[in-house]
Design an enzyme around this catalytic site. Sequence first.
Site, PDB file in Angstrom:
ATOM      1  N   CYS A  17       0.909  -1.294   0.234  1.00 35.07           N
ATOM      2  CA  CYS A  17       0.158  -0.242  -0.288  1.00 35.07           C
ATOM      3  C   CYS A  17       0.452   1.296   0.278  1.00 35.07           C
ATOM      4  O   CYS A  17       2.166   1.106  -0.012  1.00 35.07           O
ATOM      5  CB  CYS A  17      -0.945  -0.328   1.547  1.00 35.07           C
ATOM      6  SG  CYS A  17      -0.138  -0.152   2.601  1.00 35.07           S
ATOM      7  N   ASP A  57       2.519 -32.471  -3.732  1.00 31.66           N
ATOM      8  CA  ASP A  57       3.521 -32.746  -2.777  1.00 31.66           C
ATOM      9  C   ASP A  57       3.496 -32.295  -1.668  1.00 31.66           C
ATOM     10  O   ASP A  57       2.249 -32.482  -1.271  1.00 31.66           O
ATOM     11  CB  ASP A  57       5.289 -31.697  -3.641  1.00 31.66           C
ATOM     12  CG  ASP A  57       5.814 -32.023  -2.667  1.00 31.66           C
ATOM     13  OD1 ASP A  57       6.400 -32.905  -2.628  1.00 31.66           O
ATOM     14  OD2 ASP A  57       6.888 -30.858  -2.375  1.00 31.66           O
ATOM     15  N   ASP A 104       6.251 -27.840  -4.973  1.00 29.95           N
ATOM     16  CA  ASP A 104       6.612 -26.411  -4.428  1.00 29.95           C
ATOM     17  C   ASP A 104       8.443 -26.888  -4.105  1.00 29.95           C
ATOM     18  O   ASP A 104       9.261 -26.136  -4.503  1.00 29.95           O
ATOM     19  CB  ASP A 104       7.013 -26.046  -3.027  1.00 29.95           C
ATOM     20  CG  ASP A 104       6.877 -26.806  -1.752  1.00 29.95           C
ATOM     21  OD1 ASP A 104       7.046 -28.061  -2.061  1.00 29.95           O
ATOM     22  OD2 ASP A 104       7.882 -26.114  -0.584  1.00 29.95           O
ATOM     23  N   CYS A 116       3.598   1.588   2.800  1.00 30.73           N
ATOM     24  CA  CYS A 116       4.483   1.143   2.523  1.00 30.73           C
ATOM     25  C   CYS A 116       5.229   1.275   2.066  1.00 30.73           C
ATOM     26  O   CYS A 116       6.953   1.732   2.158  1.00 30.73           O
ATOM     27  CB  CYS A 116       3.628  -0.441   2.326  1.00 30.73           C
ATOM     28  SG  CYS A 116       2.765  -1.293   2.985  1.00 30.73           S
ATOM     29  N   ASP A 134      10.595 -30.969  -7.256  1.00 32.52           N
ATOM     30  CA  ASP A 134       9.471 -31.286  -7.842  1.00 32.52           C
ATOM     31  C   ASP A 134       9.185 -30.485  -8.832  1.00 32.52           C
ATOM     32  O   ASP A 134       8.739 -30.200  -9.706  1.00 32.52           O
ATOM     33  CB  ASP A 134       8.289 -30.233  -6.999  1.00 32.52           C
ATOM     34  CG  ASP A 134       8.079 -30.475  -5.574  1.00 32.52           C
ATOM     35  OD1 ASP A 134       7.721 -31.921  -5.209  1.00 32.52           O
ATOM     36  OD2 ASP A 134       7.866 -30.053  -4.688  1.00 32.52           O
TER      37      ASP A 134
END
Lengths: 762, 52
Positions: free
Chosen positions: A47, A453, A638, A50, A642
């Site tokens: 935002c 996974d 992940d 930030c 994989d």
Amino acid sequence: MSCCSMDTESVLALSATSSSAEETRLASHPLGAGLRQLDLSVPDVHCGACISTIERALSALAFVRKARVNLTARRVTCVYQEELDEGVTDPSEILAAINAAGYRAHLFTPSTPESDRTRNQLLLAVGVSGFAAANIMLLSVSVWSGADAATRDMFHWISAMIAAPALVYAGRFFFKSAWNVLKRGRTNMDVPISLAVTLSYAVSLWETAHHGEHAWFDASVSLLFFLLIGRTLDHVMREKARAAINGLARLAPRGALLMMPDGSQRYIAVEEIAVGDEISIAAGERVPVDGVVVSGESDVDLSIVTGESSAVAVAAGSEVNSGAMNLTGSLVFRATRLARNSLLSEIIALMEAAEGGRARYRRIADRAAALYSPAVHLLALISFLAWGFLGGDWKHAMLVAVAVLIITCPCALGLAVPVVQVVAAGELFRKGIMVKDGSVLERLGEADIVAFDKTGTLTMGRPRLIRIETIENGSAAIARGLATHSRHPLSEALVRDTDDVPIPFFDSIAEIPGGGLEAKTGSDVYRLGSAVFACGTTFIPRAGDSPFSEVVLSKNGVDLARFFFDDTLRPGAAEAVGQLDAAGLGTLMVSGDRQTVVDNTARALGIDRALGALTPKQKVEECQRLSDQGHCVLMVGDGLNDAPALAAAHVSMAPATASDIGRQAADLVFFNDRLDAVPEAIVVARRSASLIRQNFALAIGYNVLAVPIAIAGLATPLIAAVAMSTSSIIVVTNALRLNAFGKRPGIRSTERAGGQAEVKTA
Amino acid sequence: MNMLIYLIPIALLMGGMGLLAFLWSLKSGQYDDLEGAAWRILGEDEADRKKP
């Protein structure tokens, strides 16, 4: 979705603060005049507050010249001075400042800036063709409303002069692509577009030169304008997701400390590490290349490499693969392979081979074009010949043929697919799911088997204390007291999951790499760690195939308590599996972890089939076997291990916590912790597939109405323009219905799952 | 009719100026961060926090 919920901590926190000044300097590139530019990815910015917090924090540093946050790509670009009057500056302070402001920051290597250039060129082309279309349309309206003779001719000439550069400039995307396809003896949607645009311009010019009544400049330019909008949307959608994915942290280390023969240390880049080099790896760093431990003892976390969730103890002589995280002790390590030959690179090679198979997938639009464009060409040719032979007026025949080409030109068809995909991608983005490119949604809609996974996907890769067996009261408090002194994942879990009780006092505490923690109180020695370490040789370990990790607390070699840990299930995992079942999709688990652990998780979640102890290659083979059987596999994973399977599967998804390579390989990336993202994405993909089909039907229906008018020779420029715009607007409006769909509950036939299967919006 | 000799070039010129403005904004990177730009309007002026 709130960005604050993007919890990538479990993986990223380990790598967040480990950047040294040298590494940061290596990652920034020189701008000349003593300035360097550093690009950081800051996944948490979401935002305006930030932006200003980070920019203000960075501007406060004396050596920072310029700091700018890019919210779209979640990146910070920072220009700093290499030297100040006080001496050489330390760029890692930039990372520290961002961390201090409350955001995680990671080094980032900008990917090819080429994509941005393509987007800008497309936008420029949209602007130019839009300008030309608007002006020519104004002149055309004057012609239609009754300008004649000299005035009409002048308007036509002005239109011709505006159209020519616009067509050359904005049409080059289509001409180039059409030419490339024609060279190889094939055809695509760009061929009729190019043909219609150039032919109609040529004929209009000829008409104008002969004081004709009608000219088609407006039609050809506005056609380009509409098609370019479609193409730009398509491109922007792909780039947006890619930028944000690249913006997340990279996990592969950039360099390592080289031990020089004279005992000093030097930081070198990963590519410079040669076979036989001895490098030092501190606790909390990742292993950059494959090698053998020379000295030191530690635990390494291989979960990113193999999927095995518990840490493995290593000592001198152990082989370690690149990508492993060194957890407890520092190691000296001799490289046995170059970075480009290490496991990391092997996996990338395997992935590229697997991706070759998927590249054969042809987009819906291309498949439609393969049918559509020959039909259009044939139709135009037939009307040309028919009008020529029957009417005898070849000039009129030519005009009719051009009118047919223009009116059938896939303006609505060109928009049909990208508009739906952009709307769907926006819808998914709001739910925290990022789509890499349009064909992903098409492929996702076709998926019928979901392969998961385990570690990091179905589970969070974060151990959780599930059972304590105490022999003596108060031993849990002692164990907790010991565990607070360690950064080992099991210790952290023990501290997190036991009650906050007063911690007993110890005289001294030491962490013994590869074993555990040892504390002394008076003459007593407490040990917390693996069974062998805690109880010495007197203890006979139980069957090593238990699905739980075990930690033992001992006092002078006698065990006091045992703690059992299991991996935390990802929130929403059970619901997600239930919803997938209800929607008629098969579920499957492919994991590199031990079979008992895998079976345990599969039972807890109700997954149909579970395969454990698979190597990356076996995962790919499983995906290929399923697709040979005619299934479309959605792979959700992940880890590094994989990645090849993610690339080989028909379509793939990865959580934002995935390894960099995993995220690169996956087609979709989801940011929420919850696994609900998987069924949600499938719902949206299926809806968009049906909307795309509807759009095709609408566009073809329009042609069925308009083509006879064109063939009959009744299509004046006004009718052509109105018909074309109307069809495009209808298609766009239909695509926007996807948002309205979003308000209705989930996958059809979820009632069977007993109500709980309704899709929750994030 | 005579009017058109002035009006048409003027119309084209104005359209061309719009196009040039668009090209300039594109070249100067104003479309790089559309989300951030929307938030920056609400922030303080950048001139306020220039370093001394």
